[in-house]
Design a protein around this motif. Structure first.
Motif, mmCIF file in Angstrom:
data_model
loop_
_atom_site.group_PDB
_atom_site.id
_atom_site.type_symbol
_atom_site.label_atom_id
_atom_site.label_comp_id
_atom_site.label_asym_id
_atom_site.label_seq_id
_atom_site.Cartn_x
_atom_site.Cartn_y
_atom_site.Cartn_z
ATOM 1 N N GLU A 94 74.451 -15.541 84.194
ATOM 2 C CA GLU A 94 74.513 -16.749 85.021
ATOM 3 C C GLU A 94 73.765 -16.558 86.326
ATOM 4 O O GLU A 94 73.074 -17.449 86.811
ATOM 5 N N ARG A 96 70.056 -16.809 85.731
ATOM 6 C CA ARG A 96 69.664 -18.192 85.426
ATOM 7 C C ARG A 96 69.726 -19.073 86.674
ATOM 8 O O ARG A 96 68.849 -19.889 86.930
ATOM 9 N N ASN A 97 70.792 -18.897 87.459
ATOM 10 C CA ASN A 97 70.914 -19.704 88.679
ATOM 11 C C ASN A 97 69.806 -19.340 89.673
ATOM 12 O O ASN A 97 69.233 -20.218 90.336
ATOM 13 N N ARG A 117 66.498 -20.801 88.626
ATOM 14 C CA ARG A 117 66.549 -22.251 88.862
ATOM 15 C C ARG A 117 66.235 -22.593 90.313
ATOM 16 O O ARG A 117 65.375 -23.435 90.584
ATOM 17 N N LEU A 174 71.014 -21.677 77.344
ATOM 18 C CA LEU A 174 71.914 -21.554 78.503
ATOM 19 C C LEU A 174 71.175 -21.888 79.801
ATOM 20 O O LEU A 174 71.759 -22.450 80.734
ATOM 21 N N LEU A 212 68.844 -24.120 79.928
ATOM 22 C CA LEU A 212 68.791 -25.593 79.944
ATOM 23 C C LEU A 212 70.067 -26.144 80.575
ATOM 24 O O LEU A 212 70.028 -27.067 81.403
ATOM 25 N N ALA A 213 71.213 -25.573 80.178
ATOM 26 C CA ALA A 213 72.489 -26.006 80.775
ATOM 27 C C ALA A 213 72.439 -25.810 82.289
ATOM 28 O O ALA A 213 72.932 -26.647 83.054
ATOM 29 N N GLU A 214 71.838 -24.708 82.713
ATOM 30 C CA GLU A 214 71.772 -24.409 84.148
ATOM 31 C C GLU A 214 70.906 -25.408 84.906
ATOM 32 O O GLU A 214 71.266 -25.864 85.998
ATOM 33 N N SER A 263 69.799 -28.512 83.977
ATOM 34 C CA SER A 263 69.821 -29.945 83.662
ATOM 35 C C SER A 263 70.228 -30.800 84.861
ATOM 36 O O SER A 263 69.709 -31.906 85.037
ATOM 37 N N ASN A 264 71.130 -30.285 85.711
ATOM 38 C CA ASN A 264 71.521 -31.077 86.887
ATOM 39 C C ASN A 264 70.349 -31.347 87.821
ATOM 40 O O ASN A 264 70.311 -32.381 88.494
ATOM 41 N N VAL A 293 71.522 -34.111 78.505
ATOM 42 C CA VAL A 293 72.052 -32.781 78.168
ATOM 43 C C VAL A 293 73.580 -32.796 78.162
ATOM 44 O O VAL A 293 74.234 -32.168 77.331
ATOM 45 N N PHE A 314 77.301 -23.029 74.674
ATOM 46 C CA PHE A 314 76.310 -23.811 75.440
ATOM 47 C C PHE A 314 77.017 -24.928 76.221
ATOM 48 O O PHE A 314 76.730 -25.170 77.396
ATOM 49 N N GLU A 339 78.744 -23.686 79.142
ATOM 50 C CA GLU A 339 77.803 -23.331 80.205
ATOM 51 C C GLU A 339 77.383 -24.586 80.979
ATOM 52 O O GLU A 339 77.213 -24.544 82.200
ATOM 53 N N TYR A 340 77.239 -25.697 80.244
ATOM 54 C CA TYR A 340 76.915 -26.951 80.925
ATOM 55 C C TYR A 340 78.044 -27.344 81.896
ATOM 56 O O TYR A 340 77.808 -27.649 83.068
ATOM 57 N N ARG A 375 80.362 -25.482 83.158
ATOM 58 C CA ARG A 375 80.487 -24.472 84.211
ATOM 59 C C ARG A 375 79.467 -24.729 85.316
ATOM 60 O O ARG A 375 79.799 -24.694 86.506
ATOM 61 N N ALA A 376 78.224 -25.018 84.922
ATOM 62 C CA ALA A 376 77.169 -25.253 85.913
ATOM 63 C C ALA A 376 77.448 -26.534 86.700
ATOM 64 O O ALA A 376 77.266 -26.577 87.922
ATOM 65 N N ASP A 400 78.194 -26.676 90.615
ATOM 66 C CA ASP A 400 77.335 -27.456 91.514
ATOM 67 C C ASP A 400 78.156 -28.466 92.323
ATOM 68 O O ASP A 400 77.892 -28.700 93.509
#
Lengths: 111, 404
Positions: free
Chosen positions: A22, A25-26, A29, A75, A77-79, A81-82, B261, B342, B345-346, B348-349, B353
């Motif tokens: 994580e 990835r963060n 990003r 994973l 992508l999950a990070e 997407s926001n 997503v 996955f 993880e979405y 969690r992020a 945030d």
């Protein structure tokens, strides 16, 4: 090791985005540009359903190396997407310093 | 018809159900004063049941973790004995009071002091004293580790620093324990956790997460599932204030359109923006329509916010009047495959945030409160949607004022 064949179009993103933790990835990003994030997001979104379907055939904690590489991309992508879907920028606007809010695992790591 | 019922709810003024709360301004002194902070230590943190973790953290005999209670200056060892019982001890050798365990967690049969090698078994009994015959009148049976009251509720481990707690844990939890009794905490053991030190008073942390009024402004894009056209500014779906604890049920917009997503993630595991599936099983106690989650605050510093298929907790540990150690733990059923992992993880992020928005705000609020301290206007105003903020401040204040 290449990505599994059906996902070879994602190969150019592996070096930057296939990351195992994580924090990695963060960090990538918030230090990438929106252009880089958007390009990665678009490429991933077009194959996310197929990628997850493919990955679901492997045990979560024991994937072949090429599948794990693909999984790490999902994973990321999950990070990110926001950034695309909500914020319009890499970091959280008016947000806390990421380095000051860190993940930990009270019950051991989750694959 | 149903919608009309929610609109009726929004006309309620929950604060008025609790006349003892009052409706006036609230002093900012509790966010700033060292004297108040010290009183909180003595009247609240040394005498209340405090959550320190879950029993899944120490599943096997000998498993342990160390919990610091910073404002009380104590270190507590929580350990599962060979008999399976979870106990708490002051993390201090009974010989010269050296700190016994220096690691955060681990597993062992015998805890040995690094100073002179005195050793204790995992039920706290003193077992070994090097060169024992040089000591005078040493009764090893009476010189074990000093116990601390520990009890478990729904898998959550609580301790109480009071040598003789006024109430059992179950009595302390009261109606909150009943409201959450059926929530399936034990099924949700995949935990994604974050922690960090905040430059803010611990009660500002509690207050920031104790209402939904802020969501439209602090979370303009990340929290837009928590409002709809009839409720733009976080009016409660339901609020219940106990003697110390409280529950606030909040809205989820049933017409919310998930982002691309998020929709992928939401097809595998429940997401923040998805509404709940009605009442029962320890959530949405009023059975409100378009419910999304319940904010449950267990006094003084522990949140157990339950949604449909997931939950998260916050712990706030005071360090100084303007500093707090904060932990968030987000729980799901263990992921069975890549799709579920996955999707976690979405979530969690997104939750992380969202918290980044709150935590930054919190530090700005502390700075503002400190700045206001030099002015004539040393108080805050609280609307009805902030009824739980008012309640928490009141309960803290009542404790701080205790003279017994």
């Amino acid at each position: 090791m290449q990505l599994p064949q059906p996902f070879s179009k994602l190969e150019p993103f592996v070096e930057q985005w296939s990351l195992g933790t994580e924090r990695e990835r963060n960090n990538i990003r918030i230090t990438s540009t929106m252009e880089e994030i958007q390009e990665f997001y678009d490429a991933m979104l077009s194959q996310i359903h197929d990628a997850l379907t493919y990955l679901d055939s492997f045990p979560l904690d024991d994937m072949p190396e090429d599948a794990q590489k693909l999984f790490n991309l999902t994973l990321s992508l999950a990070e990110v997407s926001n950034c695309v879907e909500r914020f319009g920028e890499p970091a959280v606007p008016n947000g806390f310093d990421s380095a000051r809010f860190t993940p930990f695992s009270p019950y051991g790591p989750i694959p | 018809m149903q919608e009309a019922e929610n609109i009726e709810l929004y006309d309620r003024r929950w604060t008025l159900d609790y006349p003892e709360l009052g409706t006036g301004p609230v002093s900012i002194e509790p966010y700033l004063s060292q004297e108040y902070f010290d009183r909180e230590r003595d009247t609240i943190f040394r005498r209340s049941w405090l959550n320190v973790g879950r029993e899944e953290q120490i599943p096997a005999a000998g498993d342990y973790f160390v919990q610091e209670i910073p404002n009380c200056g104590v270190s507590i060892l929580i350990v599962r004995g060979n008999d399976g019982v979870i106990r708490g001890f002051h993390n201090v050798c009974a010989h010269r009071m050296n700190k016994l365990v220096w690691t955060n967690d681990g597993s062992c049969q015998t805890f040995s002091c690094k100073f002179h090698g005195w050793s204790y078994d995992n039920s706290g009994q003193l077992r070994g004293v090097p060169d024992e015959e040089t000591f005078f009148d040493l009764n090893k049976k009476e010189r074990g580790l000093s116990p601390v009251a520990v009890d478990i509720w729904q898998g959550f481990i609580f301790l109480n620093l009071d040598p003789n707690p006024e109430e059992t844990l179950l009595e302390y939890l009261g109606e909150m324990g009943d409201r959450l009794a059926e929530f399936p905490f034990k099924d949700m053991t995949a935990c994604y956790a974050y922690r960090g030190e905040l430059k803010a008073n611990w009660k500002l942390g509690v207050s920031a997460f104790n209402e939904v009024y802020h969501v439209a402004f602090v979370h303009p894009s990340s929290g837009n599932s928590f409002r709809d056209k009839d409720n733009m500014f976080g009016r409660p779906l339901w609020a219940k204030l106990d003697k110390r604890h409280h529950t606030l049920s909040i809205l989820g917009n049933p017409d919310f359109k998930m982002t691309p997503v998020e929709a992928v993630a939401g097809s595998h595991t429940p997401q923040v923006s998805q509404g709940g599936v009605g009442s029962g099983r320890g959530s949405n106690p009023s059975g409100a329509k378009d419910w999304s989650l319940d904010i449950n605050v267990i006094f003084p510093n522990f949140f157990v916010d339950v949604a449909s298929g997931w939950y998260f907790t916050y712990n706030f540990w005071p360090l100084a009047p303007d500093r707090t150690f904060y932990e968030m733990k987000n729980y799901y059923a263990p992921p069975r495959n890549a799709s579920e992992r996955f999707s976690h993880e979405y979530s969690r992020a997104l939750l992380r945030d969202i918290l980044h928005e709150d935590l930054h705000m919190m530090e700005q609020t502390q700075a503002g409160v400190a700045s206001a301290a030099g002015t004539a206007r040393r108080n805050i105003l609280l609307g009805d949607s902030e009824v739980c903020v008012r309640h928490h401040m009141k309960v803290v204040n009542d404790h701080v004022g205790r003279t017994d």
